[in-house]
Design a protein around this motif. Structure first.
Motif, PDB file in Angstrom:
ATOM      1  N   ARG A 108      -4.800  -2.129  -1.509  1.00  0.00           N
ATOM      2  CA  ARG A 108      -3.352  -1.931  -1.468  1.00  0.00           C
ATOM      3  C   ARG A 108      -3.044  -0.541  -1.950  1.00  0.00           C
ATOM      4  O   ARG A 108      -3.777  -0.008  -2.761  1.00  0.00           O
ATOM      5  CB  ARG A 108      -2.630  -2.972  -2.340  1.00  0.00           C
ATOM      6  CG  ARG A 108      -2.809  -4.424  -1.886  1.00  0.00           C
ATOM      7  CD  ARG A 108      -2.472  -4.605  -0.425  1.00  0.00           C
ATOM      8  NE  ARG A 108      -2.310  -5.971   0.007  1.00  0.00           N
ATOM      9  CZ  ARG A 108      -3.260  -6.751   0.491  1.00  0.00           C
ATOM     10  NH1 ARG A 108      -4.488  -6.319   0.575  1.00  0.00           N
ATOM     11  NH2 ARG A 108      -2.989  -7.968   0.906  1.00  0.00           N
ATOM     12  N   PRO A 109      -1.999   0.094  -1.512  1.00  0.00           N
ATOM     13  CA  PRO A 109      -1.050  -0.415  -0.530  1.00  0.00           C
ATOM     14  C   PRO A 109      -1.675  -0.431   0.859  1.00  0.00           C
ATOM     15  O   PRO A 109      -2.528   0.400   1.189  1.00  0.00           O
ATOM     16  CB  PRO A 109       0.114   0.568  -0.597  1.00  0.00           C
ATOM     17  CG  PRO A 109      -0.493   1.844  -1.067  1.00  0.00           C
ATOM     18  CD  PRO A 109      -1.641   1.449  -1.970  1.00  0.00           C
ATOM     19  N   ASP A 112       0.652   1.866   6.726  1.00  0.00           N
ATOM     20  CA  ASP A 112       1.891   1.606   7.462  1.00  0.00           C
ATOM     21  C   ASP A 112       1.648   0.872   8.788  1.00  0.00           C
ATOM     22  O   ASP A 112       2.376  -0.081   9.093  1.00  0.00           O
ATOM     23  CB  ASP A 112       2.651   2.910   7.690  1.00  0.00           C
ATOM     24  CG  ASP A 112       3.958   2.672   8.405  1.00  0.00           C
ATOM     25  OD1 ASP A 112       4.821   1.952   7.848  1.00  0.00           O
ATOM     26  OD2 ASP A 112       4.116   3.180   9.532  1.00  0.00           O
ATOM     27  N   LEU A 115       1.190  -2.830   8.034  1.00  0.00           N
ATOM     28  CA  LEU A 115       2.451  -3.482   7.659  1.00  0.00           C
ATOM     29  C   LEU A 115       3.368  -3.659   8.866  1.00  0.00           C
ATOM     30  O   LEU A 115       3.989  -4.727   9.024  1.00  0.00           O
ATOM     31  CB  LEU A 115       3.161  -2.676   6.572  1.00  0.00           C
ATOM     32  CG  LEU A 115       2.531  -2.749   5.193  1.00  0.00           C
ATOM     33  CD1 LEU A 115       3.187  -1.753   4.249  1.00  0.00           C
ATOM     34  CD2 LEU A 115       2.628  -4.164   4.635  1.00  0.00           C
ATOM     35  N   ARG A 140       3.027  -9.459   0.871  1.00  0.00           N
ATOM     36  CA  ARG A 140       3.486  -9.433  -0.528  1.00  0.00           C
ATOM     37  C   ARG A 140       2.376  -9.172  -1.546  1.00  0.00           C
ATOM     38  O   ARG A 140       2.657  -8.774  -2.676  1.00  0.00           O
ATOM     39  CB  ARG A 140       4.145 -10.770  -0.895  1.00  0.00           C
ATOM     40  CG  ARG A 140       5.521 -10.957  -0.331  1.00  0.00           C
ATOM     41  CD  ARG A 140       6.211 -12.158  -0.956  1.00  0.00           C
ATOM     42  NE  ARG A 140       5.360 -13.335  -1.081  1.00  0.00           N
ATOM     43  CZ  ARG A 140       5.309 -14.343  -0.207  1.00  0.00           C
ATOM     44  NH1 ARG A 140       6.070 -14.322   0.843  1.00  0.00           N
ATOM     45  NH2 ARG A 140       4.503 -15.352  -0.412  1.00  0.00           N
ATOM     46  N   GLU A 142      -0.164  -7.853  -4.052  1.00  0.00           N
ATOM     47  CA  GLU A 142      -0.207  -6.578  -4.776  1.00  0.00           C
ATOM     48  C   GLU A 142      -1.607  -5.983  -4.834  1.00  0.00           C
ATOM     49  O   GLU A 142      -1.768  -4.813  -5.150  1.00  0.00           O
ATOM     50  CB  GLU A 142       0.348  -6.769  -6.182  1.00  0.00           C
ATOM     51  CG  GLU A 142       1.821  -7.136  -6.172  1.00  0.00           C
ATOM     52  CD  GLU A 142       2.376  -7.354  -7.567  1.00  0.00           C
ATOM     53  OE1 GLU A 142       1.664  -7.101  -8.561  1.00  0.00           O
ATOM     54  OE2 GLU A 142       3.537  -7.776  -7.654  1.00  0.00           O
ATOM     55  N   LYS A 143      -2.601  -6.812  -4.554  1.00  0.00           N
ATOM     56  CA  LYS A 143      -3.978  -6.321  -4.573  1.00  0.00           C
ATOM     57  C   LYS A 143      -4.840  -7.214  -3.703  1.00  0.00           C
ATOM     58  O   LYS A 143      -4.445  -8.327  -3.327  1.00  0.00           O
ATOM     59  CB  LYS A 143      -4.527  -6.288  -6.001  1.00  0.00           C
ATOM     60  CG  LYS A 143      -4.638  -7.653  -6.651  1.00  0.00           C
ATOM     61  CD  LYS A 143      -5.182  -7.552  -8.053  1.00  0.00           C
ATOM     62  CE  LYS A 143      -5.353  -8.952  -8.629  1.00  0.00           C
ATOM     63  NZ  LYS A 143      -6.043  -8.942  -9.888  1.00  0.00           N
TER      64      LYS A 143
END
Length: 168
Positions: A108-109, A112, A115, A140, A142-143
């Motif tokens: 993460r992140p 683009d 996503l 969602r 985070e890792k």
């Protein structure tokens, strides 16, 4: 006669899956361009280079394989041969492999394109709620969560684990 399979909805899903697959392939290419390789020692690390590359590839390949399945269903339905794909449209609504597992591996992140591809799939009114929930969980997170580091721990001999290289 009413069709069991809504071809317009299927075509809309196919277009979204096709574009999502292109975006996932774009993200995979970015990771490869960064020099990520599968021969690194960090295959045990969730979000490490090996797992991230593997996850991106799983997402891209899973999407492409699923697109082929949708095309098969659409082709038979358009030809009036829905009975040849009996049950496949229901199965297709359940989604496909590669997204949840691939997303769980990736650092993460998320890039683009990844996503955007995931959000594109969420926007389609085709998939069952369980699959949509899997996609939302990837977005969602985070890792990275796979692999779990405890998978690679070697228990001490006092814990009842077999000693490597010795026979009882």
């Amino acid at each position: 006669m009413k069709r069991e399979i809504d071809i317009d909805q299927l075509v809309t899903a196919m277009k979204a899956v096709d574009e999502a697959g292109r975006l996932f392939e774009e993200a995979h290419a970015v990771y490869e361009a960064r020099g990520l390789k599968r021969n690194s020692d960090d295959f045990k690390v969730a979000g490490g280079s090996v797992q991230t590359l593997q996850g991106a590839e799983e997402m891209a390949l899973g999407t492409r394989k699923f697109l082929t399945e949708l095309a098969l269903i659409a082709g038979y339905a358009a030809a009036g041969l829905e009975d040849r794909v009996s049950g496949r449209s229901t199965t297709a609504r359940a989604g496909f492999t590669g997204l949840a597992g691939g997303g769980a591996r990736m650092a993460r992140p998320l890039l683009d394109p990844t996503l955007r591809g995931l959000r594109l799939l969420l926007a389609v009114d085709f998939f069952e709620p369980a699959f949509r929930a899997e996609i939302e969980e990837v977005v969602r997170a985070e890792k990275a969560t796979y692999p779990d580091p405890s998978m690679f721990r070697i228990r001490a001999a006092s814990d009842g684990a077999a000693t490597v290289g010795r026979t009882p």
